[in-house]
Write an enzyme that holds these catalytic residues in place. Structure first.
Site, PDB file in Angstrom:
ATOM      1  N   ALA A   1       0.820  -1.213   0.000  1.00 12.21           N
ATOM      2  CA  ALA A   1       0.000   0.000   0.000  1.00 12.21           C
ATOM      3  C   ALA A   1       0.858   1.268   0.000  1.00 12.21           C
ATOM      4  O   ALA A   1       1.745   1.421  -0.838  1.00 12.21           O
ATOM      5  CB  ALA A   1      -0.955  -0.046   1.188  1.00 12.21           C
ATOM      6  N   SER A   2       0.631   2.164   0.953  1.00 15.80           N
ATOM      7  CA  SER A   2       1.263   3.487   0.932  1.00 15.80           C
ATOM      8  C   SER A   2       2.759   3.461   1.209  1.00 15.80           C
ATOM      9  O   SER A   2       3.418   4.502   1.085  1.00 15.80           O
ATOM     10  CB  SER A   2       0.575   4.414   1.926  1.00 15.80           C
ATOM     11  OG  SER A   2      -0.695   4.795   1.458  1.00 15.80           O
ATOM     12  N   MET A   3       3.311   2.327   1.577  1.00 12.93           N
ATOM     13  CA  MET A   3       4.768   2.230   1.630  1.00 12.93           C
ATOM     14  C   MET A   3       5.373   2.399   0.231  1.00 12.93           C
ATOM     15  O   MET A   3       6.578   2.610   0.089  1.00 12.93           O
ATOM     16  CB  MET A   3       5.193   0.903   2.252  1.00 12.93           C
ATOM     17  CG  MET A   3       5.020   0.875   3.774  1.00 12.93           C
ATOM     18  SD  MET A   3       5.077  -0.781   4.495  1.00 12.93           S
ATOM     19  CE  MET A   3       6.691  -1.356   4.006  1.00 12.93           C
ATOM     20  N   THR A   4       4.525   2.339  -0.798  1.00  9.29           N
ATOM     21  CA  THR A   4       4.951   2.634  -2.168  1.00  9.29           C
ATOM     22  C   THR A   4       5.366   4.100  -2.313  1.00  9.29           C
ATOM     23  O   THR A   4       6.197   4.433  -3.167  1.00  9.29           O
ATOM     24  CB  THR A   4       3.799   2.340  -3.146  1.00  9.29           C
ATOM     25  OG1 THR A   4       3.342   0.994  -2.962  1.00  9.29           O
ATOM     26  CG2 THR A   4       4.194   2.546  -4.595  1.00  9.29           C
ATOM     27  N   LYS A   5       4.795   4.969  -1.491  1.00 13.35           N
ATOM     28  CA  LYS A   5       4.955   6.411  -1.701  1.00 13.35           C
ATOM     29  C   LYS A   5       6.405   6.873  -1.629  1.00 13.35           C
ATOM     30  O   LYS A   5       6.808   7.781  -2.356  1.00 13.35           O
ATOM     31  CB  LYS A   5       4.096   7.189  -0.700  1.00 13.35           C
ATOM     32  CG  LYS A   5       2.602   7.139  -0.997  1.00 13.35           C
ATOM     33  CD  LYS A   5       1.805   7.942   0.012  1.00 13.35           C
ATOM     34  CE  LYS A   5       0.347   8.117  -0.425  1.00 13.35           C
ATOM     35  NZ  LYS A   5      -0.409   6.870  -0.445  1.00 13.35           N
TER      36      LYS A   5
END
Length: 471
Positions: A61-65
């Site tokens: 998820a937002s660890m992609t950011k």
């Protein structure tokens, strides 16, 4: 890592998974560039009873950011874009968006990176639109109610902001976001089991995502890869993600070595500066008092009284929870993936980091610079003689102008009368031109704080002396 430490970590993960009712969990610990411990427990597929293995893929998820943010910086470093340029320069459709107010500043890439563009926090919506098409994103840009407030005023977490950064990467690089990320980061780092295509990953060793309503388990649908994957589309494995964490941590300390990674070390260090307004997070149950934090570019930086510089980011999707925590001053990275909707993995990574801290020796103190040693030796000599002037005292031009010699001498006499003779016990550098030191005296200790001037022949510009325990 000792067998007993490994066993304790596995037990902590198992207890956490049971407490939070997480079907499957995978965690990794990176130390000095190596994956030194893996915990894999529970099931990746409840229906089939398939177990989680070290190579099982989870959505993060937002660890992609932070990878998206680093990709933006990689283009900036090559002169392809500017962080303070208006977004419309790279996404022309945004020129038609009505500003939040007539006097609002234009939305810039820096606003998007730091979640200060003024967009509304949009986790519930963003978590269900990963498969959005290019045309659908264009419609959001053209007709959406984008602004909650003018840009630059406050931090408000925005998935849409990072989706737009993905469009920037596509337009500036000349290739689809996912292709650019694969060529620039995934392939050079050897992350062969990492992908934006979750449906394709699900054909292999994949952790299916689950939700729990009361006592009823159900499998969440797989959100497909789409135009907005930059905000949270990655699926990865423990060995793969360890390579990425090792790459990030290799940016510390700053040094003269040649660059070897797919992005500059200085740009990684830039990511973790406080670029957005600071905040104090809500306390985690049973955890220490939260420390001041602020968002950088795709990562949060907390000034942790126990752990030092703590860099972290969470991820959450229907069916998944994840978290990464890095301690650059230690060279440690801890990350954990779980396959239950919004599983609070940040509680586990912080617990593991504290366990590692408890079991490890203190950080070695860096040696003081020659200039700092020379200056502190001069202070020790002044304390012994009772006179601030004399000999080769390295004073900056301001030092005796700010506090005349007679007042400095009176201070030295008062301290010596109270504490007696002293000898230098230790120096604790802050950096090459500042530090703290301690004199062991006959009747106590004398603490000193010193700062040198930024000249070729550095001199003492600031000196504070205080008895140990003084107010």
């Amino acid at each position: 890592m000792s067998a007993s430490a490994s066993s304790d970590l596995d037990a902590a993960c198992a207890a956490f998974a049971e407490q939070e009712r997480i079907p499957g969990l995978a965690a990794g610990i990176v130390q000095e560039g190596r994956l030194v411990h893996v915990t894999a427990l529970g099931v990746a597929d409840r229906e089939a009873g398939r177990r989680v293995e070290a190579g099982t893929a989870f959505r993060i998820a937002s660890m992609t950011k932070n990878m998206t943010a680093l990709a933006i910086l990689s283009l900036r470093d090559r002169g392809k874009l500017q962080l303070d340029a208006p977004l419309e320069q790279y996404v022309p459709q945004f020129a038609a968006v009505k500003p939040a107010t007539r006097d609002s500043a234009p939305v810039t890439l820096r606003h998007l990176l730091t979640h200060t563009a003024g967009f509304v926090t949009d986790d519930p919506w963003g978590d269900r639109v990963l498969g959005m098409s290019s045309a659908e994103l264009d419609r959001v840009i053209a007709t959406g109610h984008l602004f909650a407030r003018p840009p630059g005023l406050a931090f408000e977490y925005s998935n849409l902001g990072y989706a737009l950064l993905g469009r920037v990467l596509t337009n500036v690089s000349g290739e689809p976001y996912q292709a650019y990320m694969r060529r620039t980061f995934l392939e050079p780092l050897g992350m062969v089991g990492t992908t934006f295509d979750a449906p394709a990953a699900a054909k292999g060793d994949y952790a299916w995502g689950y939700r729990l309503d009361g006592d009823v388990w159900s499998r969440e649908r797989i959100e497909p890869d789409g135009e907005v994957g930059a905000m949270g589309g990655l699926a990865t494995t423990v060995p793969d993600y360890a390579r990425y964490v090792s790459f990030l941590l290799d940016a510390w300390p700053a040094r003269d070595d040649p660059e070897t990674g797919p992005a500059r070390r200085s740009s990684i260090r830039e990511m973790v500066l406080w670029h957005a307004p600071p905040f104090v997070a809500d306390p985690l149950p049973g955890a220490r008092t939260p420390q001041p934090s602020a968002y950088g570019y795709g990562l949060t930086h907390s000034s942790d009284a126990l752990l030092g510089m703590r860099i972290h980011h969470a991820g959450g999707l229907p069916g998944y929870g994840s978290h990464v925590l890095m301690l650059p001053e230690r060279g440690w990275g801890v990350f954990a993936f779980g396959n239950r909707t919004y599983a609070p993995m940040s509680r586990l990574t912080l617990q593991i980091a504290e366990m590692l801290h408890e079991a490890s020796p203190p950080l070695p103190v860096a040696p003081p610079s020659p200039a700092l040693v020379r200056a502190i030796d001069a202070v020790v000599a002044a304390y012994a003689s009772g006179r601030i002037e004399g000999g080769d005292r390295p004073f900056a031009v301001n030092f005796l102008l700010d506090t005349p010699a007679r007042l400095r001498d009176a201070e030295l006499a008062s301290l010596r009368a109270r504490l007696g003779e002293g000898r230098l016990e230790r120096i604790e550098p802050v950096h090459a031109l500042a530090g703290r030191f301690v004199l062991a005296c006959a009747k106590g200790r004398l603490n000193g704080t010193i700062a040198l001037s930024p000249e070729a022949d550095s001199g003492i510009q600031k000196l504070i002396l205080s008895p140990a325990g003084a107010d």
